[in-house]
Design an enzyme around this catalytic site. Sequence first.
Site, PDB file in Angstrom:
ATOM      1  N   LYS A  75      20.136 -25.732   5.816  1.00  0.00           N
ATOM      2  CA  LYS A  75      18.797 -25.372   5.328  1.00  0.00           C
ATOM      3  C   LYS A  75      17.998 -26.626   5.008  1.00  0.00           C
ATOM      4  CE  LYS A  75      19.022 -21.008   3.309  1.00  0.00           C
ATOM      5  NZ  LYS A  75      17.965 -20.108   2.935  1.00  0.00           N
ATOM      6  N   CYS A 134     -15.527  -3.545 -19.495  1.00  0.00           N
ATOM      7  CA  CYS A 134     -14.739  -4.787 -19.541  1.00  0.00           C
ATOM      8  C   CYS A 134     -15.541  -5.921 -18.886  1.00  0.00           C
ATOM      9  CB  CYS A 134     -13.419  -4.555 -18.823  1.00  0.00           C
ATOM     10  SG  CYS A 134     -12.342  -5.996 -18.797  1.00  0.00           S
ATOM     11  N   SER A 185      26.356 -12.761   7.633  1.00  0.00           N
ATOM     12  CA  SER A 185      25.425 -13.860   7.404  1.00  0.00           C
ATOM     13  C   SER A 185      26.145 -15.165   7.738  1.00  0.00           C
ATOM     14  CB  SER A 185      24.924 -13.846   5.977  1.00  0.00           C
ATOM     15  OG  SER A 185      26.007 -14.075   5.124  1.00  0.00           O
ATOM     16  N   TYR A 231      18.505 -14.567  19.274  1.00  0.00           N
ATOM     17  CA  TYR A 231      19.452 -15.688  19.240  1.00  0.00           C
ATOM     18  C   TYR A 231      20.915 -15.301  19.318  1.00  0.00           C
ATOM     19  CZ  TYR A 231      18.730 -14.236  14.359  1.00  0.00           C
ATOM     20  OH  TYR A 231      18.573 -13.505  13.227  1.00  0.00           O
ATOM     21  N   ARG A 291      19.273  -5.164   9.208  1.00  0.00           N
ATOM     22  CA  ARG A 291      20.570  -5.626   8.742  1.00  0.00           C
ATOM     23  C   ARG A 291      21.130  -4.696   7.661  1.00  0.00           C
ATOM     24  NH1 ARG A 291      23.974 -10.075   6.894  1.00  0.00           N
ATOM     25  NH2 ARG A 291      23.798  -9.844   4.672  1.00  0.00           N
ATOM     26  N   CYS A 345     -11.075  -7.106 -23.187  1.00  0.00           N
ATOM     27  CA  CYS A 345     -11.775  -6.021 -23.871  1.00  0.00           C
ATOM     28  C   CYS A 345     -10.863  -5.197 -24.767  1.00  0.00           C
ATOM     29  CB  CYS A 345     -12.478  -5.114 -22.856  1.00  0.00           C
ATOM     30  SG  CYS A 345     -11.330  -4.100 -21.909  1.00  0.00           S
ATOM     31  N   CYS A 364      -6.652  -2.996 -16.043  1.00  0.00           N
ATOM     32  CA  CYS A 364      -7.452  -2.603 -17.195  1.00  0.00           C
ATOM     33  C   CYS A 364      -8.340  -1.457 -16.728  1.00  0.00           C
ATOM     34  CB  CYS A 364      -8.323  -3.760 -17.677  1.00  0.00           C
ATOM     35  SG  CYS A 364      -9.587  -3.203 -18.828  1.00  0.00           S
ATOM     36  N   CYS A 397      -5.801  -5.384 -22.547  1.00  0.00           N
ATOM     37  CA  CYS A 397      -6.645  -6.278 -21.758  1.00  0.00           C
ATOM     38  C   CYS A 397      -7.080  -7.467 -22.615  1.00  0.00           C
ATOM     39  CB  CYS A 397      -7.872  -5.515 -21.259  1.00  0.00           C
ATOM     40  SG  CYS A 397      -9.023  -6.588 -20.380  1.00  0.00           S
ATOM     41  N   ASP A 412      12.800 -17.814   9.794  1.00  0.00           N
ATOM     42  CA  ASP A 412      12.760 -17.230   8.460  1.00  0.00           C
ATOM     43  C   ASP A 412      11.949 -15.935   8.464  1.00  0.00           C
ATOM     44  OD1 ASP A 412      13.240 -16.969   5.807  1.00  0.00           O
ATOM     45  OD2 ASP A 412      11.793 -18.481   5.158  1.00  0.00           O
ATOM     46  N   LYS A 417      16.533 -22.067  12.638  1.00  0.00           N
ATOM     47  CA  LYS A 417      16.805 -20.895  11.810  1.00  0.00           C
ATOM     48  C   LYS A 417      15.456 -20.292  11.439  1.00  0.00           C
ATOM     49  CE  LYS A 417      19.577 -19.547   7.782  1.00  0.00           C
ATOM     50  NZ  LYS A 417      18.764 -18.421   7.481  1.00  0.00           N
ATOM     51  N   GLU A 471      20.146 -24.530  17.122  1.00  0.00           N
ATOM     52  CA  GLU A 471      18.968 -23.653  17.203  1.00  0.00           C
ATOM     53  C   GLU A 471      18.168 -23.774  15.921  1.00  0.00           C
ATOM     54  OE1 GLU A 471      20.564 -19.714  17.582  1.00  0.00           O
ATOM     55  OE2 GLU A 471      21.817 -20.262  19.273  1.00  0.00           O
TER      56      GLU A 471
END
Length: 664
Positions: free
Chosen positions: A308, A427, A79, A221, A132, A406, A421, A403, A113, A111, A109
């Site tokens: 970042k 309900c 990384s 990349y 990876r 109910c 539920c 729930c 995501d 990055k 470049e």
Amino acid sequence: MLKAKIKALRDELEQHNYNYYVLSAPTISDFEFDKMMKELQELEEAHPEFADPDSPTRRVGSDLSKEFEQVVHKYPMLSLGNTYSEDEIRDFYDRTTRSLNEPFEIVAELKYDGTSISLTYEKGRLVRAVTRGDGTRGDDVTANIKTIRSVPLRLRGTDFPEEFEIRGEVLLPWAEFDRLNKEREEQEESLFANPRNAASGTLKQQNPAIVASRKLDAYFYYLLGENLPAEGHYENLQAARTWGFKIPDVIRKCQSLQDIFDYIAYWDVERKNLPVATDGIVLKVNSLRQQRNLGFTSKSPRWAIAYKFQAERAETRLNSVSFQVGRTGTVTPVANLEPVLLAGTVVKRASLHNADIIEGLDLHIGDQVYVEKGGEIIPKIVGVNVEARSMLMGDKVRFIRVCPECGTPLVRPEGEAAHYCPNESGCPPQIKGRIEHFVTRKAMNINIGPETVEDLYNAGYVKNSADLYTLTVADLLRLERWAEKSAQNLMLSLEESKQVPFERVLFGLGIRFVGETVAKRLASAFHSIEALEQASLEDLVAVDEIGERIAQSVLSYFSDEKNRMLVNRLKEHGLRMAVSEEQLANRSEKLKGLTIVISGTFSKHSRDEYKAMIEQHGGKNSGSVSGKTDYILAGENMGPAKLEKAAKLGVKIINEDEFLNMLE
Ligand code: IVH
């Protein structure tokens, strides 16, 4: 002869894939493309002796699923060091200057995501794609990667090394992410929090056909190997572009710190206009010789660093957590926050997704929490300011066991993150939710809203959708806010709903996982509710794009006596429970293979009618203009954005009359 024909088709189809997915500049229509693909498919089926794993037909994904094999990376997948400050970039630059003691260039470049992938090519052919994983070994996801049309299966040209690896990011473009989540919302499935999760979740799918349907993309990349064409990283990527890879054209060589800061400042703003998610920029020393001199630490290269972008974040107080019960019984936890300004909007609520997320955050009522709105649609809580906790800490937030509506104990099916539920028939929010769904515009289009459903339910008049058809004007007049006129209108609207086509009635039933599109598929495959009721698992999964999960849900719906009775009552009230003769007779394939976008307002038919016509004649209706659009059916006041995009892409615009002529 035949072999040559097959090869020619393959080459031509691959060229069109490249034009479309890498260059974004298609030269033929989808229709022609599909026709060619079909021809190739037929030839390959008839002549298995000419099979080829790299054939473009394989990109649609086979249905074979298997566990992924683990593969050891030839070069570990490291990384990058992360920084959020310009000071640290200055440090990186100074460090590099000192270590190298000679001039150097930096490549900047974006990055991306998504989720990283390493592809191996031998003699110009894609032989393996590995995730990876833990950096040392990853999953072999070759079959899934082959479904990504922008990934070359065979390289172009001849000047590529005999063997090399190329690394990049698999991404789900925003538009696809939105479409996928909309579809999941419609089917009450849990939403993907961001395109990154969606991309990695998709890549881990065991069924490549599902992967193929999600339209992933891949940007590259990093080139690795013994005999790379150039001595510079930048130059190698330019070469890789000529071999057919999608190399972002936004990469730049920087000669100074100022160049780098300019690049960052520009993309911090401009990235919002990109089709895919980015979360920073990456800086790399260009010369491979200099890269070798700088070397690696145990975790990351010394010749690269990631900056970042700051996600927009705010801190505020968690006031309470509420639990909402949806139409199919899913219980969703929601954080109620002290209102706070975040990225231009006031945030009052944040999704907590599920029990695991709550547990992971160790939330307590009254906590100061950090809220972020990165790529997410709904803001989310990313952490707790533990230091701000006082001695009097609030109660720990726990997922409820029963729930809230109910009192029924909740269930959490094995392997699922969500709680449900199970009290479907008793309900209240589930009952009301089903009725609300039944009356929506896309289903029965009955003119009432959630408040009226609530009133009708509370008054004891309506406990399911069939009860709506027993309502009388006198009933309604006994309720608040109703007058003769509005009551008559509802009666009329109910009467009109009896003309709603079968597929929308089917959608209106609210069977789990049967959204609008699935309902259409089922209606056109089975034609009537009786046939659908009698369908077996095999019958159901034989229908295009109907998988085991949907099939099981349909079976389970009809296995319940209460549901069968409801369907019968609806039928007795005169709702359409079969595809009409007229619909069957009017079907054609005149628009087969064509994608048409409807825009503006019309005088001869409504938008919905045009939508139905497109589908009835084998065409595809799409909401947004893209390279895949064949026509825009334009009425009055077509949106300027669409108009501009259409002009840019050279999509043909037709009016009502021209469209109707096409159907003649
Ligand atoms: S270079 C040894 N370049 O960010 C350097 N990575 O923390 C290898 N990423 O795992 C990575 N965009 O998934 C590189 N332009 C880019 C990138 C990029 C996104 C991801 C990649 C990597 C992580 C680094």
